[in-house]
Design an enzyme around this catalytic site. Structure first.
Site, PDB file in Angstrom:
ATOM      1  N   ARG A   1      45.970  57.976 -31.772  1.00  0.00           N
ATOM      2  CA  ARG A   1      46.949  58.614 -30.907  1.00  0.00           C
ATOM      3  C   ARG A   1      47.567  57.560 -29.992  1.00  0.00           C
ATOM      4  O   ARG A   1      46.897  56.613 -29.576  1.00  0.00           O
ATOM      5  CB  ARG A   1      46.296  59.716 -30.061  1.00  0.00           C
TER       6      ARG A   1
ATOM      7  N   GLU B   1      56.224  60.006 -28.415  1.00  0.00           N
ATOM      8  CA  GLU B   1      56.776  60.101 -29.764  1.00  0.00           C
ATOM      9  C   GLU B   1      57.900  61.122 -29.767  1.00  0.00           C
ATOM     10  O   GLU B   1      57.787  62.158 -29.117  1.00  0.00           O
ATOM     11  CB  GLU B   1      55.680  60.507 -30.761  1.00  0.00           C
TER      12      GLU B   1
ATOM     13  N   HIS C   1      54.145  57.681 -37.342  1.00  0.00           N
ATOM     14  CA  HIS C   1      53.031  58.630 -37.332  1.00  0.00           C
ATOM     15  C   HIS C   1      52.907  59.343 -38.680  1.00  0.00           C
ATOM     16  O   HIS C   1      52.809  60.570 -38.758  1.00  0.00           O
ATOM     17  CB  HIS C   1      53.170  59.646 -36.202  1.00  0.00           C
TER      18      HIS C   1
END
Length: 345
Positions: A243, A272, A291
């Site tokens: 993360r 993000e 991601h």
């Protein structure tokens, strides 16, 4: 029977950016007959009406307590994947709604991507690719920047399903594996994976390559910071498929600029999507992916089936596996025709 009364099917809202048309087709194909699926790539207010009318939600979007409270039919919040940092877990508990994940379902895909980023960062694959597309041939210039993987000490922070899968896939690369996790693995697992347990500080100090597989959230917020980066070997490599909030980006950029870090491979960011102003975008010693470590088309069906099986367990009053349960409400919601057995697992 379904809580929506007017239908003989349970409504499932699949909401978030993970559900493009190709994935949607696969999920619909494997969905049990008793489920009525609705999809949305929206992640904000526009998606909320779908959730409000649903018995189950399968999400990558943020889930607030207010959203749960305004969804009276909701029996289960199910995360697509394993990261629950965008779900209000305390709010779900207060609203009596369990939260589940698909534990281990994308571990193999993420582990493969981790190896990709390790090798890409070591061999400056992004720089090589971009320079060739620009008509350059930087053969001589690349050599001083590149390193091999064999002979290195790889440190793994977080030794759950993904961390163990990374260790397993490293077996053929002639590396030494060390790891740190709040829960030490069994002697049998350590022996099988040729992995040695060390303290967090020793992990920082000994790793030539550090790969992150720990949860995000308050407990690990900026665990990789200026202090921990300073403890690492000069010229080491950092990989993050966990993360974004576990890494202090400003400190990482400084370490990359100073040479404390040779390079980095990053699949997770804070925030993000990665903003256009991020200094990472202009750095030649960083490999970036959006991601997507767990995002492979041939893993969609297994993840969907995993989640659907947990939903069926809720319907049938069966327990959800403990490895999947994140929130088990002390006072679960009650529904007609259900003893909420899964919520008591």
């Amino acid at each position: 029977m379904p809580s929506n009364g007017s239908s003989n099917k349970f409504k499932v809202a699949c909401v978030g950016r993970a559900f493009g048309p190709e994935a949607e087709a696969i999920i619909r194909d494997v969905a049990p007959a008793e489920f009525d699926l609705t999809f949305s790539v929206e992640t904000g207010e526009a998606a909320h009406p779908l959730v409000h009318e649903s018995d189950f939600i399968l999400v990558t979007m943020p889930v607030t307590e207010k959203l749960i409270q305004e969804s009276p039919k909701l029996r289960l919040v199910h995360k697509w994947g394993i990261g629950v940092d965008k779900i209000d877990l305390e709010g779900a508990e207060r609203q009596g709604v369990p939260v589940a994940i698909t534990a281990g379902s994308n571990a193999g895909a993420v582990a493969e991507h981790t190896l990709l980023l390790i090798l890409g960062a070591l061999r400056r694959i992004s720089l090589a690719d971009r320079s060739m597309r620009a008509g350059e041939w930087i053969y001589t210039e690349l050599r001083p920047l590149c390193r091999k993987l064999s002979g290195k000490k790889v440190g793994i922070l977080g030794f759950g399903n993904i961390g163990k899968n990374v260790a397993q896939r490293l077996q053929g690369f002639e590396v030494e594996i060390i790891y740190h996790d709040p829960y030490r693995a069994s002697e049998e697992v350590e022996k099988k994976l040729n992995a040695r347990y060390v303290s967090f500080d020793d992990l920082m100090a000994e790793s030539d390559i550090l790969t992150l597989h720990c949860p995000g959230g308050e407990a690990n917020h900026h665990i990789i910071n200026a202090r921990s980066l300073a403890r690492m070997k000069r010229g080491s490599v950092l990989v993050n498929c966990a993360r974004g909030d576990v890494v202090d980006e400003q400190a990482m950029v400084a370490a990359l600029n100073s040479g404390q870090l040779l390079s980095a491979g990053l699949d997770a960011f804070e925030p993000e999507p990665l903003p256009a102003s991020s200094k990472l975008l202009a750095m030649d010693n960083v490999v970036l992916t959006p991601h997507t470590a767990g995002s492979v088309l041939d893993n969609v069906a297994p993840v969907a089936l995993h989640a659907f099986r947990n939903m069926q367990r809720v319907i049938n009053g069966e327990p959800i596996p403990r490895s999947d349960l994140v929130v088990v409400p002390s006072k679960p919601r009650q529904f007609a025709g259900s003893d909420a057995g899964a919520q008591r697992a």
